[in-house]
Design an enzyme around this catalytic site. Structure first.
Site, PDB file in Angstrom:
ATOM      1  N   SER A 259      -0.331  -0.079  -2.667  1.00 56.79           N
ATOM      2  CA  SER A 259      -1.378  -0.334  -3.317  1.00 56.79           C
ATOM      3  C   SER A 259      -1.106  -1.426  -4.177  1.00 56.79           C
ATOM      4  CB  SER A 259      -1.944   1.039  -3.760  1.00 56.79           C
ATOM      5  OG  SER A 259      -3.045   0.934  -4.896  1.00 56.79           O
TER       6      SER A 259
ATOM      7  N   TYR B 255      -0.606   8.537 -10.221  1.00 56.09           N
ATOM      8  CA  TYR B 255      -0.639   7.437  -8.899  1.00 56.09           C
ATOM      9  C   TYR B 255       0.147   6.353  -9.192  1.00 56.09           C
ATOM     10  CZ  TYR B 255      -2.852   4.977  -5.184  1.00 56.09           C
ATOM     11  OH  TYR B 255      -3.069   4.323  -3.797  1.00 56.09           O
TER      12      TYR B 255
END
Length: 244
Positions: free
Chosen positions: A131, A144
């Protein structure tokens, strides 16, 4: 099994499902793994692949899956996700554990188990879907972003450790992709999840799947190390051009 084989994790929806379909179009026998076995069963039947019930956070589940594979040419580490948007001060340790188990240790378990078969294939490929959160930090996202940073470092370290072996490694780092990602992050709150993509044209699962397909179709001497892909409407985490 003489047909080139690809294993896609987190294949029950979103990027994993789209990637499985894309690789099947290229002639791979695709093994689709996910916890939601009913979904991957249907997918495997549609693409002529093989479904396995796979929980990347469970050692026995990973072992049963990887031991059953006679050969693996492509591994797509796609299983992962986010939970919550808490500050560091209010961090939920259970959410952190889930994110690290799924994104980091899940990638480690599958990759470690399949490295011998990927090397033995003579032309292996490991694609890890991280990501842009693997490259940036943002408020309320430390659980995250830290997990994605760790997952990316794991993958990038292998690039050096496997130098000289017949295995290529590609990291794909997407920005905002409209999948079930936000639904999981917000514990099924569909209204809150929809607001993440409000006013922008996000990426879709197929956009990422086509990139994986492109990577897998390159000749063996070509290694696409890192691919960052974002919607035109996004500059970085939390930085969007939203239309009213």
């Amino acid at each position: 099994m003489s047909t080139r084989t690809a294993l896609v994790t987190g294949a029950s929806s979103g990027i994993g499902e789209a990637t499985a379909r894309e690789l099947a179009k290229q002639g791979y026998h695709v093994v689709v793994g996910a916890r939601r076995f009913d979904r991957v069963q249907r997918l495997a039947a549609e693409i002529g692949g093989t479904a396995v019930q796979l929980d990347v956070t469970d050692e026995e589940s990973v072992r049963a899956c990887t031991d059953a594979l006679e050969r693996v040419d492509v591994l797509v580490n796609n299983a992962g996700g986010a939970k919550g948007l808490a500050t560091v001060a209010e961090a939920d340790l259970d959410d952190w554990r889930w994110m690290w188990e799924t994104n980091v240790l899940g990638t480690l378990r599958l990759t470690k188990a399949l490295l011998p078969k990927l090397i033995a294939s003579g032309d292996g490929l490991i694609v890890t879907v991280t990501s842009i959160a693997a490259m940036h930090a943002y408020p309320n996202g430390s659980g995250y972003t830290s997990a994605k940073h760790a997952q990316a470092v794991l993958h990038r370290t292998l690039r050096d450790e496997l130098l000289g072996q017949p295995v290529r490694l590609t990291e794909i780092a997407p920005g905002a992709v409209e999948t079930e990602f936000s639904l999981v992050r917000f514990n099924g709150d569909s209204e809150r999840a929809a607001k993440v993509y409000e006013g922008i044209d996000p990426l879709y699962a197929q956009d990422i799947a086509e990139i994986v397909g492109f990577v897998a179709s390159r000749p063996s001497h070509v290694n696409l190390d890192t691919i960052v892909v974002k919607p035109r409407d996004q500059a970085g985490p939390g930085s969007f051009a939203r239309r009213s």
